[in-house]
Design a protein around this motif. Structure first.
Motif: not given
Length: 205
Positions: A44-66
């Motif tokens: 719910p907090i992330m959704t308010e921040q515009g991250m409805e899919k969380g901090p990693f899923l929309p960003y493949p490079a960031k997801l791989r790094y994580m």
């Protein structure tokens, strides 16, 4: 001050929180620092921040790094690690059970087993097997505990706790709260502990 310890706010679906759950005792127990475990819902907090899919899923490079970063940090801290097959898991029921555990005093032991199963045996958080085994490990009746966790007052307790997290300015997991200060991220665990120790030392001079 030190005897009051600090609050550990966490979301069960958070990847980096596993590292904290696996090592927080080794950091705090030798220094006799109480830890108050505070499960909440981060989405719910992330959704308010515009991250409805969380901090990693929309960003493949960031997801791989994580994923690679988690593996490196687990090796560094000698923590058992196996990449889970499901990301992100469905954490709602687990969080409700954890919130009940906070009230009854068994949140930390339940949570450690939840994360251990997910991150070392690929018994995914939120599944019937993960919940059953985690509750059995602390000698809790599974059906009865789930029924209590699903009661309206406990659902409200988790919502209220999530609102408190928002009010504290928490935006990620894990977060450590020391007085009015917040520290975000597994790599800030030691910073939070040191800050608490320094406050204690200053108050006794």
């Amino acid at each position: 001050m030190k005897q009051n310890g600090f609050e550990f706010w966490f979301e069960y679906g958070s990847t980096y929180t596993y590292l904290t759950v696996a090592r927080i005792d080794s950091i705090t127990q030798t220094r006799r620092i109480p830890v108050h475990w505070r499960p909440f819902l981060l989405m719910p907090i992330m959704t308010e921040q515009g991250m409805e899919k969380g901090p990693f899923l929309p960003y493949p490079a960031k997801l791989r790094y994580m994923w690679r970063d988690l593996e490196r940090r687990a090796q560094r801290h000698r923590i058992s690690y196996q990449k889970p097959s499901v990301y992100p898991p469905n954490t709602l029921l687990t969080a409700r059970i954890g919130c009940l555990g906070q009230k009854e005093g068994w949140c930390s032991t339940f949570t450690k087993e939840v994360f251990r199963l997910h991150w070392t045996e690929n018994v995914v958080i939120g599944t019937e097997e993960n919940i059953r085994r985690s509750l059995n490990s602390i000698k809790k009746d599974v059906e009865y505990t789930i029924a209590i966790a699903l009661a309206e007052d406990n659902k409200l307790a988790l919502r209220t706790q999530t609102e408190k997290a928002r009010a504290l300015g928490i935006f990620g997991s894990p977060t450590f709260v020391v007085g009015d200060e917040i520290f975000w991220g597994d790599d800030r665990l030691e910073d939070a502990v040191d800050f608490l120790d320094n406050r204690v030392d200053s108050s006794t001079r």
